[in-house]
Design a protein around this motif. Structure first.
Motif: not given
Length: 321
Positions: A132, A147, A173, A175-177, A179-180, A204
């Motif tokens: 991220a 996580t 987290y 998967p969220q981090e 995402a970019t 994603g």
């Protein structure tokens, strides 16, 4: 109280090792201690940067002395930023968060044409999470965890040492981090239930999931033994990695004993004795294997009882050893 000579020597050796890393970093980049539990070594060589995550004590105990793939990365003309943990921390440490915040804010990653975050297991979690800090990077994650937050994955029964760590702070987290990131390559065994459940949380559009059946959690070591880890990483770095490319590479498992043993144990002995016989014959034609011999003999007995000629006894069949 007596002196533990072995421990004292190990500490002295570690101290010398730290001096070597510090000198290397100061000469070609930097070496930083991130609190008591983590260190970072950066060596600049070229416009591609590989960011790796691993357990420093594991590296030290196995005599590697340098971050994963250091010689390989250098031979490719790539730069390396190796993050090392002194314990099974999952990099959940404010000093590590601040370090990546600083790299991001100071534009450290902007000097490179391509940035790749790499790790396996704990390191794979960190590679996904800390990517991220560098939007547009590529992530290579082998058997990652999404996580270890107990509220989100109470089904994860491994890694108890990390249960009390905070996975809800920065870079938490995975998967969220991630995402970019431009591309996130997830290598996992879909037949390893807990790893498959973690992989399922990565949803994603930038995620490519690559299944390594019958490899278990230790996919990285299997790829190393098959001579595939470096080609796999190289393909991810140069942008040529696809499912078709990877599965073509993975054909090497046909001669990989660990994979073949695992495959053999998964076949129902009563329902599929012919499959067991064929697989065992394939392996034994290339060398000795006591377990394969035992399985072959038992399978042949079952086949004969059913009036079926075992493959090794058929005209033109493989010669039995």
């Amino acid at each position: 109280m007596g002196i533990d000579l072995e421990k004292a020597l190990a500490q002295e050796d570690r101290s010398e090792w730290t001096k070597e890393l510090r000198a290397l970093g100061h000469a070609h980049g930097f070496y930083k201690e991130l609190g008591n539990d983590h260190t970072a070594l950066f060596v600049k060589s070229g416009p591609t940067l590989i960011v790796t995550f691993e357990n420093l004590d594991h590296v030290f105990e196995h005599g590697e002395r340098l971050p994963w793939g250091f010689d390989f990365v250098q031979s490719q003309g790539w730069s390396i930023l190796g993050l090392m943990a002194h314990d099974w921390t999952w990099y959940r440490d404010g000093n590590v968060y601040a370090f990546f915040d600083r790299l991001r804010d100071e534009g450290f990653f902007d000097q490179f044409e391509r940035v790749v975050f790499y790790g396996a297991s704990m390191g794979a979690y960190a590679a996904c999470a800390f990517s991220a800090a560098c939007p547009g990077a590529t992530v290579v994650a082998i058997s990652p965890q999404a996580t270890l937050d107990r509220d989100l994955c109470s089904w994860e029964t491994r890694y108890k040492k990390a249960w009390l760590r905070n996975f809800n702070a920065a870079y938490g987290y995975a998967p969220q981090e991630s995402a970019t990131a431009r591309d996130v390559f997830i290598f996992y065994d879909p037949l390893e239930p807990l790893d498959a459940m973690h992989a399922a949380l990565f949803q994603g559009q930038n995620v490519t999931k690559l299944k390594c059946r019958f490899q278990g959690h230790r996919i990285a070591s299997g790829l190393i033994q098959m001579g595939l880890l470096k080609p796999v990483v190289s393909a991810c770095v140069d942008g040529t990695m696809t499912r078709a490319v990877f599965y073509k590479m993975l054909r090497a498992r046909r001669e990989f004993r660990r994979y073949l043993r695992e495959l053999l144990t998964r076949i129902d002995e009563d329902k599929h004795p012919l499959l067991i016989a064929l697989l065992a014959e394939h392996v034994l034609a290339r060398g000795a294997g006591p377990m394969f011999r035992r399985k072959l003999n038992a399978a042949n007995e079952r086949l004969l009882k059913r009036g079926i000629t075992p493959p090794g006894q058929r005209s033109g069949g493989a010669e039995r050893r």
